[in-house]
Design a protein around this motif. Structure first.
Motif, short mmCIF file in Angstrom:
data_model
loop_
_atom_site.label_atom_id
_atom_site.label_comp_id
_atom_site.label_asym_id
_atom_site.label_seq_id
_atom_site.Cartn_x
_atom_site.Cartn_y
_atom_site.Cartn_z
N ALA A 290 4.63 -1.25 -8.81
CA ALA A 290 3.63 -2.13 -8.21
C ALA A 290 3.23 -3.23 -9.19
O ALA A 290 3.01 -4.38 -8.80
CB ALA A 290 2.40 -1.32 -7.78
N SER B 185 -0.92 0.65 -5.16
CA SER B 185 0.32 1.44 -5.17
C SER B 185 0.60 1.98 -6.57
O SER B 185 0.37 1.26 -7.56
CB SER B 185 1.49 0.57 -4.70
OG SER B 185 2.73 1.22 -4.93
N ASN C 185 0.84 -1.20 0.00
CA ASN C 185 0.00 0.00 0.00
C ASN C 185 0.87 1.25 0.00
O ASN C 185 1.72 1.42 0.87
CB ASN C 185 -0.89 -0.01 1.24
CG ASN C 185 -1.99 1.02 1.16
OD1 ASN C 185 -2.25 1.58 0.09
ND2 ASN C 185 -2.64 1.29 2.28
N GLY C 186 0.67 2.12 -0.99
CA GLY C 186 1.42 3.37 -1.06
C GLY C 186 2.68 3.24 -1.90
O GLY C 186 2.94 2.22 -2.56
N VAL C 187 3.47 4.29 -1.87
CA VAL C 187 4.70 4.34 -2.67
C VAL C 187 5.69 3.29 -2.17
O VAL C 187 5.90 3.13 -0.96
CB VAL C 187 5.33 5.74 -2.59
CG1 VAL C 187 6.66 5.78 -3.34
CG2 VAL C 187 4.36 6.79 -3.16
N ILE C 188 6.30 2.59 -3.10
CA ILE C 188 7.28 1.56 -2.76
C ILE C 188 8.64 2.23 -2.62
O ILE C 188 9.21 2.74 -3.59
CB ILE C 188 7.33 0.47 -3.85
CG1 ILE C 188 5.95 -0.16 -4.02
CG2 ILE C 188 8.37 -0.59 -3.51
CD1 ILE C 188 5.83 -1.04 -5.26
N ALA D 157 5.66 0.51 2.51
CA ALA D 157 5.77 -0.48 1.44
C ALA D 157 7.22 -0.63 1.03
O ALA D 157 7.62 -0.28 -0.09
CB ALA D 157 4.90 -0.06 0.25
#
Length: 373
Positions: A205, A167, A131-134, A140
């Motif tokens: 993602a 993401s 979830n969210g920016v990697i 993440a």
């Protein structure tokens, strides 16, 4: 009371003896004190002592007045010291509270933050949240997601490992680490690994999702965006107009080739484009290795375009349309899943959020790598 009219008009009885009527005119209303005005010498006489006091008595009175003044001063100093001690005690207690919270969070993460300790015995889906920016400094990140993957994989009652993705992508390195771990588990073949994309599963993602055995998305999910991007600014003209001299010292003639205050020449642009192209090629090769022959032959797949889930079916980017609830019914017969993603302790969440907000306010937030999936 005397019957002498002269005495009544000329004198008045007072505590200090008879006072002439001429003297009473001196006691005028004082507008500053809203009381009778004291003639010169009267105040000094009253403060210095009563009439008839000898020199020793006057000195004693002065000494007592000085002692009283000293008591007032010492009292003020003691009051200020008490206030200072209270504030010191307050800040010490606050510091102790922060230390206790951090220690409690650390102990919680070490001894209690482990869903595998209480793994349910009935069949369920093992969920791992992406979830969210990697990125390495975001929730993440590769280490956290890989740990969740192995927890779900090792749970005997988990019918499948599900990457629950929402993401826009992020770091190429973090994405590649997660991709490699999924491929390693997938080759063991013990249980399926399925990616379920919610609102968006793009770029890095989707890189992760491509390693799964199967990709499920909603018809309106956003998928794809297989490309690499670098974005920056050029301020060389702005700095000249401001009359600011840029001073950069390097060891290596190309060390500052991405400096936004220097022009990007053709050679530097060609070199950097080569780096982007090579990274893009690695992205394409890994997606092909994960998806295999399910991908269509359309050249637009790897152009960086983003597609809906329904379009992704036609292009081979998605295997089927569905949801997490539907997948759970298909795999275990009912809606039952367990989140194996390691949870963040409260203190880490607070410090992470505080750092992010402060960096954004100060304008110093920057990604760990200039390349983004």
């Amino acid at each position: 009371m005397s019957d002498d009219p002269t005495r009544q008009e000329g004198t008045q009885e007072g505590h200090d003896g008879p006072v002439n009527s001429d003297q009473t005119n001196e006691f005028k209303e004082d507008p500053w004190t809203e009381g009778p005005e004291v003639p010169p010498g009267k105040g000094a006489k009253q403060t210095s002592g009563a009439p008839g006091d000898d020199a020793e008595t006057l000195r004693e009175r002065q000494r007592l007045a000085q002692l009283e003044m000293m008591d007032h001063w010492i009292g003020g100093v003691l009051t200020e010291q008490r206030r200072t001690r209270r504030w010191k005690l307050f800040f010490r207690l606050m510091f102790l509270a922060v230390v206790l919270v951090a220690l409690s969070a650390a102990l919680y993460s070490l001894f209690w933050d482990s869903p595998s300790v209480a793994t349910p015995t009935q069949r369920h889906l093992g969920i791992v949240e992406v979830n969210g920016v990697i990125a390495s400094d975001s929730p993440a990140n590769a280490e956290r997601i890989i740990q969740g993957l192995n927890r779900a994989w090792d749970a005997e009652s988990a019918a499948a490992v599900v990457l629950h993705i929402n993401s826009p992508g992020g770091s190429p390195v973090q994405s590649q680490r997660i991709y490699a771990e999924i491929m390693r588990l997938r080759e063991q073949g013990d249980k399926p690994i399925i990616a379920v994309i919610e609102d968006i599963g793009a770029s890095g993602a989707y890189y992760i999702a491509a390693a799964a055995d199967e990709i499920i998305a909603s018809p309106v999910s956003l998928v794809g965006s297989i490309g690499v991007i670098y974005a920056g600014f050029g301020f060389e003209e702005a700095i000249e107009r401001l009359g600011v001299e840029r001073r950069v010292l390097t060891a290596g003639e190309n060390k500052a080739f991405l400096d936004p205050f220097q022009p990007l020449d053709d050679d530097a642009e060609t070199f950097w484009q080569g780096v982007l192209s090579q990274t893009h090629r690695q992205f394409i090769d890994d997606v092909r290795a994960g998806r295999g022959e399910r991908l269509s032959d359309s050249s637009d797949i790897f152009s960086g375009l983003i597609w809906s889930g329904e379009q992704g079916i036609e292009l081979g980017l998605v295997d089927q349309l569905g949801s997490l609830e539907q997948l759970s019914r298909d795999q275990v017969g009912n809606i039952d899943w367990v989140d194996y993603t390691p949870s963040l302790d409260p203190f880490e969440r607070f410090t992470r959020r505080f750092t992010e907000v402060a960096a954004e306010v100060l304008g110093i937030r920057a990604p760990n790598t200039p390349l983004r999936f």
